[in-house]
Every structure is written in structure tokens, then in C-alpha cells.
Design a protein around this motif. Structure first.
Motif, mmCIF file in Angstrom:
data_model
loop_
_atom_site.group_PDB
_atom_site.id
_atom_site.type_symbol
_atom_site.label_atom_id
_atom_site.label_comp_id
_atom_site.label_asym_id
_atom_site.label_seq_id
_atom_site.Cartn_x
_atom_site.Cartn_y
_atom_site.Cartn_z
ATOM 1 N N LEU A 94 -7.384 -4.892 1.626
ATOM 2 C CA LEU A 94 -6.764 -6.124 1.328
ATOM 3 C C LEU A 94 -6.325 -6.823 2.739
ATOM 4 C CD1 LEU A 94 -5.314 -6.979 -1.913
ATOM 5 C CD2 LEU A 94 -3.817 -7.962 -0.013
ATOM 6 N N LYS A 95 -5.545 -6.197 3.614
ATOM 7 C CA LYS A 95 -5.137 -6.685 4.959
ATOM 8 C C LYS A 95 -6.403 -7.038 5.734
ATOM 9 C CE LYS A 95 -0.732 -4.079 4.973
ATOM 10 N NZ LYS A 95 -0.272 -2.926 5.287
ATOM 11 N N ILE A 96 -7.509 -6.125 5.743
ATOM 12 C CA ILE A 96 -8.643 -6.410 6.559
ATOM 13 C C ILE A 96 -9.204 -7.929 6.087
ATOM 14 C CG2 ILE A 96 -10.894 -5.734 6.815
ATOM 15 C CD1 ILE A 96 -10.018 -2.988 7.164
ATOM 16 N N LYS B 109 -6.004 1.114 -0.609
ATOM 17 C CA LYS B 109 -6.034 -0.271 -1.189
ATOM 18 C C LYS B 109 -5.413 -1.454 -0.366
ATOM 19 C CE LYS B 109 -3.496 1.093 -4.484
ATOM 20 N NZ LYS B 109 -3.306 2.542 -4.007
ATOM 21 N N SER B 110 -4.175 -0.866 0.313
ATOM 22 C CA SER B 110 -3.567 -1.939 1.033
ATOM 23 C C SER B 110 -4.261 -2.460 2.258
ATOM 24 C CB SER B 110 -2.146 -1.809 1.299
ATOM 25 O OG SER B 110 -1.234 -1.719 0.409
ATOM 26 N N THR B 111 -5.018 -1.607 2.809
ATOM 27 C CA THR B 111 -5.713 -1.418 4.060
ATOM 28 C C THR B 111 -6.921 -2.510 3.702
ATOM 29 O OG1 THR B 111 -5.066 0.642 4.985
ATOM 30 C CG2 THR B 111 -7.026 -0.236 6.141
ATOM 31 N N PRO C 162 -5.066 5.944 -6.279
ATOM 32 C CA PRO C 162 -3.965 6.506 -5.897
ATOM 33 C C PRO C 162 -2.938 5.981 -4.652
ATOM 34 C CG PRO C 162 -5.386 8.057 -5.651
ATOM 35 C CD PRO C 162 -6.086 7.011 -6.050
ATOM 36 N N SER C 163 -1.763 6.130 -4.545
ATOM 37 C CA SER C 163 -1.027 5.922 -3.474
ATOM 38 C C SER C 163 -1.725 6.660 -2.096
ATOM 39 C CB SER C 163 0.439 6.293 -3.512
ATOM 40 O OG SER C 163 1.072 5.699 -2.643
ATOM 41 N N GLY C 164 -2.032 5.789 -1.013
ATOM 42 C CA GLY C 164 -2.315 6.327 0.164
ATOM 43 C C GLY C 164 -4.050 6.130 0.287
ATOM 44 N N PHE D 161 2.196 -10.707 -1.555
ATOM 45 C CA PHE D 161 2.699 -9.076 -1.523
ATOM 46 C C PHE D 161 3.792 -8.831 -2.592
ATOM 47 C CE2 PHE D 161 1.520 -10.338 2.783
ATOM 48 C CZ PHE D 161 0.515 -9.673 3.059
ATOM 49 N N GLN D 162 3.996 -7.352 -2.691
ATOM 50 C CA GLN D 162 4.914 -6.978 -3.572
ATOM 51 C C GLN D 162 6.363 -7.699 -3.838
ATOM 52 O OE1 GLN D 162 5.121 -2.719 -3.773
ATOM 53 N NE2 GLN D 162 6.774 -2.624 -5.319
ATOM 54 N N SER D 163 6.755 -8.036 -2.473
ATOM 55 C CA SER D 163 7.930 -8.865 -2.736
ATOM 56 C C SER D 163 7.744 -10.274 -1.775
ATOM 57 C CB SER D 163 9.192 -8.100 -1.700
ATOM 58 O OG SER D 163 9.356 -7.071 -2.574
HETATM 59 P P1 ADP Z 1 1.883 1.036 -0.876
HETATM 60 O O1 ADP Z 1 2.992 0.716 -1.684
HETATM 61 O O2 ADP Z 1 0.778 -0.108 -0.525
HETATM 62 O O3 ADP Z 1 1.138 2.379 -1.205
HETATM 63 P P2 ADP Z 1 3.683 2.347 1.171
HETATM 64 O O4 ADP Z 1 4.694 2.133 0.796
HETATM 65 O O5 ADP Z 1 2.626 3.508 1.528
HETATM 66 O O6 ADP Z 1 2.405 1.248 0.778
HETATM 67 O O7 ADP Z 1 3.538 1.828 2.871
HETATM 68 C C1 ADP Z 1 4.042 0.277 2.890
HETATM 69 C C2 ADP Z 1 3.288 -0.171 4.267
HETATM 70 O O8 ADP Z 1 3.760 0.666 5.339
HETATM 71 C C3 ADP Z 1 1.928 -0.127 4.331
HETATM 72 O O9 ADP Z 1 1.233 -1.474 4.000
HETATM 73 C C4 ADP Z 1 1.278 0.171 5.787
HETATM 74 O O10 ADP Z 1 1.172 -0.872 6.329
HETATM 75 C C5 ADP Z 1 2.823 0.820 6.153
HETATM 76 N N1 ADP Z 1 2.415 2.052 6.512
HETATM 77 C C6 ADP Z 1 1.967 2.947 5.608
HETATM 78 N N2 ADP Z 1 1.765 4.328 5.847
HETATM 79 C C7 ADP Z 1 2.006 4.194 7.254
HETATM 80 C C8 ADP Z 1 2.083 5.183 8.410
HETATM 81 N N3 ADP Z 1 1.553 6.375 8.346
HETATM 82 N N4 ADP Z 1 2.474 4.732 9.551
HETATM 83 C C9 ADP Z 1 2.573 3.655 9.674
HETATM 84 N N5 ADP Z 1 2.912 2.576 8.677
HETATM 85 C C10 ADP Z 1 2.557 2.946 7.430
#
Ligand code: ADP
Ligand code: ADP
Length: 227
Positions: free
Chosen positions: A51-53, A47-49, A42-44, A83-85
């Protein structure tokens, strides 16, 4: 010998109020060469973290990440990221956009150009080389992003919700094309998505991240039967 692995990886993001955000807790897994692994959750959930690492865009707070047997120490040409875009340069045509990473790496011009033509052909954009980004649909722009990620022959391709911004029909056809593409590129692929059906459709193996409030406590791997 695995393509990459995570050992006891933790990630905390500092925040202004002094309370850290725990994005990853105790992550362990490895991915074999040429495997196509999908990461779903799920969101949050981080997952992105993850990948970024792996891409070297952000550091783990603790733990070890190895890529091709070497400690991860920042961005490298071994890794292509989508990335997404795609963020294409509007003043450059499609061919010139694909060539950006090759220019940064100061690769041979002629060879890179040949490779760019080959990649654009591979992603179905034959004939669009001299068009500009604004003349292309969202799906086509994302294909350009994929070709650009592959221009320096990375051994690992990372994709973060690559088709998430596209409509359902386009997304489905892009996913089918991605499976075909996988056969021709020979890279290890890790793709992040919040869609379980997508993860199962694309992956040789699915890594499921399960959230507890604010962190990941569990990461399990589901091996799928041969496609
Ligand atoms: P995703 O679509 O991967 O769930 P989000 O829309 O939640 O991503 O966030 C987009 C980007 O913004 C993330 O890749 C992250 O680097 C950054 N981000 C997400 N949450 C926070 C936060 N609480 N504070 C600062 N940056 C954030
Ligand atoms: P996902 O990709 O699964 O949506 P992320 O890796 O984007 O998850 O985020 C994991 C957690 O870390 C979330 O709680 C998010 O808000 C937080 N986070 C992500 N990027 C940042 C950032 N740059 N600064 C602070 N918190 C962040």
C-alpha cells in the motif's frame, strides 16, 4: 484500462546489521477502475508495504508500478489514504480537519468547504462539523479520516486496516457503511486487512498474500461471486 498495476515489484528494507529485510518478492497484479480489492495475509507479509508503494510513501526496490497508466513517482492527489488511526489535528474542528489536504493543494476555499460538508454528511457526521476530535468516539474519528482522504476527489482510495483499532461491533457496522459509501464515491478502493472474513465481506476480489519466512512468494487472486 486498469486503475493501477504492479509488475515484478520487489521491496527490500535496509537494516542496521546490513541484512536486508525482504518485504515483497515478485509482485504482479492489476486492479480495474472502480474495483474494490481487498488484500489479506498474516502480519508481516508485506500488506502495508504494498500500500505504501502504491501511495508513493516508499519506493519499490525494483519493478514497475503504474497508476492510471503513469509510472508511480511519489505521493499524488489522485490517491487518498486512510491508516489505522486518523491522526487528527486536536486544535482544529472536524470541518477544518477534513479541509487540510485541500489547503495543502490550495484548492478553492468555498468549493472545498461545500465538498467537506457533503463528505461529512456522507460518512454520517452531519452536525459534527464544529466539534473537536476529542469530543468524538474512535469510530467517528475514523469517519473524519475517510472524509479527509476523499476531499480532493482521489480516483484511488487506499485503506490500511482502517477499522482495526475499533471494537468488533463498531468495526462491523463501519464495514457495512463502507460498502454503501463505495457506491457514492466512485473511486477504486484497495483495503488491507489481516481478517479473511473482512476481506471477503468487503472485496469484489480478494488478493491473498502468502508468506514464507521473511518474504512473499505468492500472490493469488480469488474472484468472488457477484454480491
Ligand atoms: P501492521 O499493523 O501493518 O502489521 P506493524 O505494527 O507491524 O504494522 O508496524 C507498523 C509500522 O512500523 C509499519 O507500517 C512499518 O512501516 C513499520 N515497521 C514494521 N516493521 C518494522 C521494522 N522491522 N523496522 C522498522 N519499521 C518497521
Ligand atoms: P504487514 O502490513 O503485512 O504486516 P509490512 O509491509 O508492514 O507487513 O512488513 C513486511 C515486512 O517488512 C516485515 O518483515 C516488516 O518487519 C518489514 N518492514 C516493514 N517496514 C519496515 C521498515 N521501515 N524497515 C525495515 N523493515 C520493515
Amino acid at each position: 484500462c486498469p486503475a493501477f498495476c504492479f509488475q515484478d515489484v520487489n521491496k527490500l528494507y535496509p537494516s542496521r546489521d546490513g541484512l536486508n529485510v525482504e518485504a515483497l518478492r515478485n509482485i504482479n497484479f492489476e486492479v480495474s477502475r472502480r474495483e474494490f480489492v481487498t488484500v489479506v495475509g498474516p502480519s508481516g507479509c508485506g500488506k502495508s508495504t504494498l500500500l505504501k508503494i502504491l501511495a508513493g510513501i516508499t519506493d519499490a526496490t525494483s519493478g514497475r508500478v503504474e497508476i492510471n497508466g503513469v509510472l508511480q513517482q511519489g505521493p499524488s492527489v489522485e490517491i487518498g489514504v486512510v491508516f489505522q488511526s486518523p491522526v487528527l489535528l486536536p486544535w482544529r474542528n472536524i470541518l477544518e480537519n477534513v479541509l487540510v489536504p485541500a489547503e495543502i493543494q490550495k484548492r478553492d476555499k468555498k468549493q472545498s468547504k461545500d465538498k467537506a460538508y457533503e463528505l461529512l454528511n456522507m460518512v454520517g457526521l452531519n452536525g459534527f462539523e464544529t466539534k473537536y476530535p476529542k469530543e468524538l468516539s474512535g469510530g467517528m474519528q475514523q469517519r473524519v479520516g475517510i472524509a479527509r482522504a476523499l476531499i480532493n476527489d482521489p480516483s484511488i482510495l487506499l485503506m490500511d486496516e482502517p477499522f482495526g483499532a475499533l471494537d468488533a461491533m463498531t468495526r462491523e457496522s463501519m464495514n457495512m457503511e463502507l460498502l454503501r459509501l463505495k457506491e457514492s464515491i466512485g473511486a477504486t478502493i484497495m483495503l488491507v486487512t489481516h481478517s479473511i472474513p473482512e476481506a471477503i465481506f468487503l472485496g469484489d476480489r480478494v488478493v491473498v498474500m502468502s508468506p514464507r519466512p521473511g518474504c512473499v512468494e505468492e500472490i493469488m487472486t480469488i474472484d468472488l461471486p457477484e454480491k
